[in-house]
Design an enzyme around this catalytic site. Structure first.
Site, mmCIF file in Angstrom:
data_model
loop_
_atom_site.group_PDB
_atom_site.id
_atom_site.type_symbol
_atom_site.label_atom_id
_atom_site.label_comp_id
_atom_site.label_asym_id
_atom_site.label_seq_id
_atom_site.Cartn_x
_atom_site.Cartn_y
_atom_site.Cartn_z
ATOM 1 C CD GLU A 243 -2.670 1.290 2.551
ATOM 2 O OE1 GLU A 243 -3.346 2.322 2.769
ATOM 3 O OE2 GLU A 243 -2.695 0.301 3.300
ATOM 4 C CG LEU A 339 -0.391 26.607 -15.277
ATOM 5 C CD1 LEU A 339 0.853 25.753 -15.126
ATOM 6 C CD2 LEU A 339 -1.644 25.742 -15.204
ATOM 7 C CB THR A 366 0.023 10.800 9.272
ATOM 8 O OG1 THR A 366 0.615 10.339 10.497
ATOM 9 C CG2 THR A 366 -1.492 10.758 9.387
#
Length: 389
Positions: A243, A339, A366
């Protein structure tokens, strides 16, 4: 490094997947982002193409391919600008199905794994609870044996595919007094009596359904326990490596996508008679970000190689997620800046990318938790070993 990892067959698979995503997924992304529900037809199409069965043995309808096919799958999903859609796909294939592939019985594989490969049943993983996530040993959901069934009570939260999915691989305590040795895994049909789901309203990953689930005296057949009582904690710890590696790969892939888009924009955007890609301050910053992305990418491929060879890569996969997700947040934040005002407009991809990327340092452990795990390994010399089966 990259050439050593991917064969010509891998590259052909990547091109085929890109074409599939462009034709079958991209036209629907905006709708799914708006509604928060992925329509069922696309699950079946993924199943028909074999994408859910990359890591599943041929015996159960899969393709039995090496782990680098999985890496290509999750990389390309990050490049269609919907972290939520990508999360729904890989949570099914590499959270729920990982436990079915590795640890389920033959009967369970026939009942749940085979239809999962085909996209006919959608799975999710239930470990995190409202009172704690990474502290797996502290879960409060219980499963009490009564006759030929287990009766499950408790709750889970932040469950991707938890609202519209068909089953959950659920962690529960079969012996509340035994700590992590009292945790077991069950396959629970989400349509069972006593299961209820509440859809959470998220900052990002808008296309995926993330749920808070409650289990009120839910009866589950004893045949639905994965392995034996008390084996759940080891199974969960082992699966965390894949994972976390996948979340690290997700991170380098979305960072790469952001850099490619930003550079294209910078080549086309002109100020004072020249493209902004020719301004030293911007081009040097982009190069720094690109180098950071490449370092994480190469590291992640190295971890993939080790995991594919059967090594237990708890430390390496934890580093992958910790460093890659931090890198991706920094890259995408800066690409939005490249951008200018358009980076802040929803019609451009950076606004969504910033929101979707922010979950990287949170989900699957976390960054703070990962640092503590690494501290135990590196400083305290703690060893994590694969579970005995």
């Amino acid at each position: 490094m990259h050439g050593m990892c991917f064969t010509e067959e891998h590259q052909l698979f990547r091109e085929s997947l890109k074409d599939f995503l462009k034709k079958e997924v991209v036209p629907h992304i905006e709708k799914w982002e708006e509604t928060g529900q992925i329509e069922s037809f696309i699950w079946r199409k993924f199943g028909e193409m074999g994408y859910f069965g990359l890591a599943t043995p041929e015996e159960y309808g899969g393709l039995g391919l090496d782990l680098f096919y999985t890496i290509i799958f999750v990389e390309e999903l990050q490049k269609i600008n919907s972290g939520g859609f990508a999360a729904a796909m890989w949570a099914h294939a590499y959270l729920a199905m990982t436990h079915l592939n590795k640890n389920a019985s033959h009967q369970q594989k026939q009942q749940y794994l085979e239809p999962s490969v085909l996209g006919e049943k959608i799975g999710c993983l239930g470990v995190t609870e409202p009172f704690g996530g990474s502290d797996v040993a502290g879960i409060r959901t219980t499963a009490e044996k009564k006759g030929g069934n287990y009766v499950i009570n408790g709750s889970k939260t932040f469950i991707t595919n938890g609202v519209y999915g068909d089953y959950i691989v659920l962690a529960a305590k079969t012996d509340p007094k035994a700590g992590n040795k009292g945790i077991s895994l069950f396959i629970v049909d989400l349509g069972s009596k006593g299961v209820s789901a509440n859809k959470l309203n998220k900052l990002g990953w808008r296309a995926s359904d993330t749920g808070e689930l409650a289990f009120d005296n839910v009866e589950v057949p004893a045949a639905n326990i994965i392995g034996e009582e008390g084996m759940g904690f080891g199974f969960i710890m082992e699966a965390f490596a894949l994972e976390r590696l996948i979340m690290g790969v997700n991170a380098h892939a979305r960072a790469e996508y952001a850099l490619e888009y930003a550079l294209q924009y910078m080549d086309e955007r002109e100020t004072f008679g020249k493209p902004i890609s020719q301004y030293q301050a911007l081009r040097h910053r982009l190069v720094d970000l690109y180098a950071d992305m490449e370092l994480c990418k190469s590291y992640n491929y190295g971890v993939t190689y080790k995991l594919d060879k059967g090594e237990y890569v708890v430390k390496e996969a934890t580093i992958s997620k910790l460093k890659s997700t931090k890198m991706a947040d920094e890259v995408i934040y800066n690409c939005l800046q490249f951008l200018g005002g358009y980076g802040y407009i929803e019609d451009y991809p950076m606004a969504r990318l910033v929101r979707d990327s922010r979950l990287g340092p949170i989900g699957g452990g976390t960054s703070e938790i990962l640092k503590e795990i690494l501290s135990k390994i590196i400083i305290d010399k703690k060893e994590y070993k694969a579970p005995k089966k």
